[in-house]
Design a protein around this motif. Structure first.
Motif, short mmCIF file in Angstrom:
data_model
loop_
_atom_site.label_atom_id
_atom_site.label_comp_id
_atom_site.label_asym_id
_atom_site.label_seq_id
_atom_site.Cartn_x
_atom_site.Cartn_y
_atom_site.Cartn_z
N LYS A 123 0.84 -1.20 0.00
CA LYS A 123 0.00 0.00 0.00
C LYS A 123 0.87 1.25 0.00
CE LYS A 123 -3.69 2.25 2.69
NZ LYS A 123 -2.96 3.45 3.15
N ARG A 124 1.90 1.25 0.84
CA ARG A 124 2.78 2.41 0.93
C ARG A 124 3.59 2.58 -0.35
NH1 ARG A 124 2.08 6.37 2.76
NH2 ARG A 124 4.24 6.91 3.20
N ILE A 125 4.02 1.48 -0.96
CA ILE A 125 4.76 1.57 -2.22
C ILE A 125 3.90 2.24 -3.28
CG2 ILE A 125 5.68 0.19 -4.14
CD1 ILE A 125 6.76 -1.76 -2.05
N SER A 126 2.65 1.83 -3.37
CA SER A 126 1.74 2.42 -4.34
C SER A 126 1.55 3.91 -4.08
CB SER A 126 0.39 1.70 -4.28
OG SER A 126 -0.55 2.31 -5.15
N GLU A 127 1.43 4.27 -2.80
CA GLU A 127 1.19 5.68 -2.44
C GLU A 127 2.38 6.57 -2.75
OE1 GLU A 127 -1.94 4.85 1.27
OE2 GLU A 127 0.18 5.30 1.67
N VAL A 128 3.58 6.11 -2.37
CA VAL A 128 4.75 6.97 -2.56
C VAL A 128 5.15 7.05 -4.03
CG1 VAL A 128 5.59 6.62 -0.21
CG2 VAL A 128 6.40 5.09 -2.04
N LEU A 129 4.96 5.97 -4.78
CA LEU A 129 5.26 6.03 -6.22
C LEU A 129 4.30 6.99 -6.93
CD1 LEU A 129 6.03 2.31 -7.13
CD2 LEU A 129 7.65 4.22 -7.05
N LYS A 130 3.06 7.03 -6.48
CA LYS A 130 2.09 7.95 -7.05
C LYS A 130 2.48 9.38 -6.73
CE LYS A 130 -2.86 9.03 -7.23
NZ LYS A 130 -4.21 8.68 -6.72
N LEU A 131 2.94 9.63 -5.49
CA LEU A 131 3.33 10.97 -5.08
C LEU A 131 4.43 11.52 -5.98
CD1 LEU A 131 3.36 13.37 -3.04
CD2 LEU A 131 5.04 12.07 -1.74
N VAL A 132 5.42 10.69 -6.31
CA VAL A 132 6.56 11.17 -7.11
C VAL A 132 6.43 10.82 -8.58
CG1 VAL A 132 8.10 11.10 -5.12
CG2 VAL A 132 7.93 9.09 -6.60
N GLU A 133 5.24 10.37 -8.97
CA GLU A 133 4.91 10.11 -10.37
C GLU A 133 5.85 9.11 -11.03
OE1 GLU A 133 4.64 13.83 -12.42
OE2 GLU A 133 3.16 14.65 -11.03
N LEU A 134 6.05 7.99 -10.35
CA LEU A 134 6.91 6.92 -10.90
C LEU A 134 6.17 5.59 -10.98
CD1 LEU A 134 10.37 7.58 -9.15
CD2 LEU A 134 9.80 7.93 -11.57
N LYS A 150 15.84 9.15 -10.19
CA LYS A 150 16.49 8.55 -9.03
C LYS A 150 16.24 9.38 -7.78
CE LYS A 150 20.23 6.20 -11.53
NZ LYS A 150 21.69 6.11 -11.77
N ARG A 151 16.31 10.70 -7.94
CA ARG A 151 16.08 11.58 -6.78
C ARG A 151 14.65 11.43 -6.28
NH1 ARG A 151 19.81 12.45 -3.46
NH2 ARG A 151 20.07 14.54 -2.63
N ARG A 152 13.72 11.35 -7.20
CA ARG A 152 12.32 11.18 -6.82
C ARG A 152 12.10 9.85 -6.12
NH1 ARG A 152 10.51 12.38 -12.73
NH2 ARG A 152 8.62 11.20 -12.20
N LEU A 153 12.78 8.79 -6.60
CA LEU A 153 12.65 7.49 -5.95
C LEU A 153 13.25 7.52 -4.54
CD1 LEU A 153 11.71 4.54 -6.24
CD2 LEU A 153 14.01 3.99 -7.08
N GLU A 154 14.34 8.25 -4.37
CA GLU A 154 14.94 8.35 -3.05
C GLU A 154 14.01 9.07 -2.07
OE1 GLU A 154 19.73 8.35 -3.54
OE2 GLU A 154 18.70 10.12 -4.32
N ILE A 155 13.31 10.08 -2.56
CA ILE A 155 12.31 10.76 -1.72
C ILE A 155 11.20 9.78 -1.36
CG2 ILE A 155 10.54 12.57 -1.68
CD1 ILE A 155 12.45 14.30 -3.32
N ALA A 156 10.73 9.02 -2.36
CA ALA A 156 9.68 8.02 -2.11
C ALA A 156 10.14 7.01 -1.07
CB ALA A 156 9.31 7.32 -3.42
N ARG A 157 11.37 6.57 -1.19
CA ARG A 157 11.91 5.58 -0.24
C ARG A 157 11.94 6.15 1.18
NH1 ARG A 157 18.06 3.93 -0.94
NH2 ARG A 157 18.19 6.11 -0.28
N GLN A 178 14.28 22.40 -14.51
CA GLN A 178 12.91 21.88 -14.61
C GLN A 178 12.67 20.75 -13.61
OE1 GLN A 178 11.83 20.52 -18.52
NE2 GLN A 178 9.70 20.14 -17.98
N THR A 179 13.63 19.83 -13.53
CA THR A 179 13.51 18.72 -12.58
C THR A 179 13.58 19.23 -11.15
OG1 THR A 179 14.56 17.23 -14.17
CG2 THR A 179 14.45 16.49 -11.90
N ARG A 180 14.46 20.22 -10.91
CA ARG A 180 14.57 20.80 -9.57
C ARG A 180 13.23 21.37 -9.12
NH1 ARG A 180 18.80 24.36 -10.20
NH2 ARG A 180 20.21 22.67 -9.60
N ARG A 181 12.56 22.09 -10.02
CA ARG A 181 11.27 22.68 -9.66
C ARG A 181 10.23 21.58 -9.36
NH1 ARG A 181 8.85 27.81 -9.66
NH2 ARG A 181 6.83 27.47 -8.69
N LYS A 182 10.30 20.49 -10.08
CA LYS A 182 9.38 19.37 -9.85
C LYS A 182 9.61 18.78 -8.46
CE LYS A 182 6.14 16.92 -11.94
NZ LYS A 182 4.92 17.53 -12.47
N ILE A 183 10.87 18.64 -8.06
CA ILE A 183 11.20 18.15 -6.73
C ILE A 183 10.64 19.09 -5.66
CG2 ILE A 183 13.05 17.60 -5.10
CD1 ILE A 183 12.79 15.50 -7.26
#
Length: 336
Positions: A123-134, A150-157, A178-183
């Motif tokens: 459940k948590r994996i699904s939620e955090v992957l959705k949050l960071v759009e992965l 990778k940075r987004r996945l690290e935040i999800a983790r 652009q990626t920085r602003r997304k983070i």
């Protein structure tokens, strides 16, 4: 700027009192003290080598402080390390994912470390992957991820176990704008949606200004200023008029003018701090003309956090101090 909730009774998720870290004769962190409110985004802003990462390492129990004390999520960092670690998430400055695993496998491994029950873990994996759009990249090997992914996945983790406090050490270093602003957007959503307390280190002025409720300026292991970005900028006491000129000039020409609060000359640019910059611009140009100073361009802007940092420390925030890493290499032979 994102605003944290202020109740009649303020609760603190981080309390730091006179924290010191020495490496032999070198003092990396020199008696820092601060408190982070529950639900706040708090920034440690300063140049490389200022002591930001060392402070984070002590607060996350990765290294022992030499002296001083601190509490994170209401647990002492020296005497209750296990409970501190249970209540925090960390996104390290350097990459720490397993490139030979998929994104989902990295999260499963993290969930196992925190003893998450399988159903909750998925459940948590699904939620955090959705949050960071992965979500659509969950089953791809991390070695095929871009730097931003990778940075987004690290935040999800770091969010897998729903920590009370999350530490972000230079979360957008090396990423394109652009990626920085997304983070940044993910960080703000995390803070707003889950009320997660966030402490981040950065040397990006605009990052601290955009994200943080309060910012601590860190220089040579000390906190030299701490307030909201707006109040820090107000310390400059006016607008900044920049004149690009043809040749160096004597700053006394401008320092003698009473309504000019501060004068700074960098190569062929003169920066003047004044009240009501729009009204004073013509007067400044008139002074330049009377003193035979050829002005190639003029610019008016509001002060930035970097202007404040320079005023307080005498140097730019992006300047490499070098001293920390140089001394640490001498002590240990190698440091990242």
């Amino acid at each position: 700027m994102n605003q944290f909730n202020q109740n009649n009774k303020i609760t603190f998720d981080i309390e730091v009192d006179s924290l010191v870290k020495k490496f032999k004769e070198f003092i990396a962190v020199n008696g820092v003290s601060f408190k982070v409110n529950s639900g706040e985004i708090f920034g440690l802003l300063g140049p490389n080598g200022a002591g930001k990462t060392t402070t984070i390492k002590m607060l996350t129990t990765l290294i022992e402080p030499t002296s001083g004390k601190a509490r994170v999520a209401n647990y002492d960092i020296k005497n209750n390390k296990s409970n501190v670690r249970k209540n925090i998430g960390i996104v390290f400055q350097d990459p720490s994912l397993d490139d030979k695993l998929t994104g989902k496998e990295n999260l499963i491994f993290h969930g196992m470390l925190y003893n998450l029950e399988n159903k909750l873990m998925l459940k948590r994996i699904s939620e955090v992957l959705k949050l960071v759009e992965l979500e659509d990249k969950a089953n791809i090997l991390v070695e095929n991820y871009s730097g931003g992914m990778k940075r987004r996945l690290e935040i999800a983790r770091g969010l897998m176990h729903q920590p009370k406090v999350i530490f972000l050490d230079e979360p957008t270093v090396g990423l394109d704008p652009q990626t920085r602003r997304k983070i940044w957007d993910y960080i703000i959503e995390l803070n707003k949606k889950h009320k997660t307390t966030i402490i981040l280190t950065t040397h990006y002025i605009e990052e601290a200004d955009f994200l943080c409720n309060r910012v601590a300026f860190v220089d040579h292991g000390k906190i030299v200023a701490l307030d909201t970005p707006e109040k820090l900028k107000n310390k400059m006491g006016g607008d900044i008029i920049s004149l690009k000129i043809d040749f160096p000039t004597n700053k006394d020409i401008f320092t003698k003018i009473k309504w000019i609060k501060n004068v700074k000359i960098i190569n062929d640019v003169i920066e003047l701090t004044v009240d009501d910059g729009e009204k004073k611009m013509l007067d400044v140009l008139d002074i330049a003309k009377k003193n035979n100073i050829k002005v190639n361009s003029v610019n008016l802007r509001k002060p930035s956090l970097e202007d404040v940092f320079i005023k307080i420390t005498g140097k730019g925030i992006r300047e490499e101090t070098g001293s920390f890493k140089d001394k640490m290499r001498m002590i240990h032979g190698r440091i990242r």
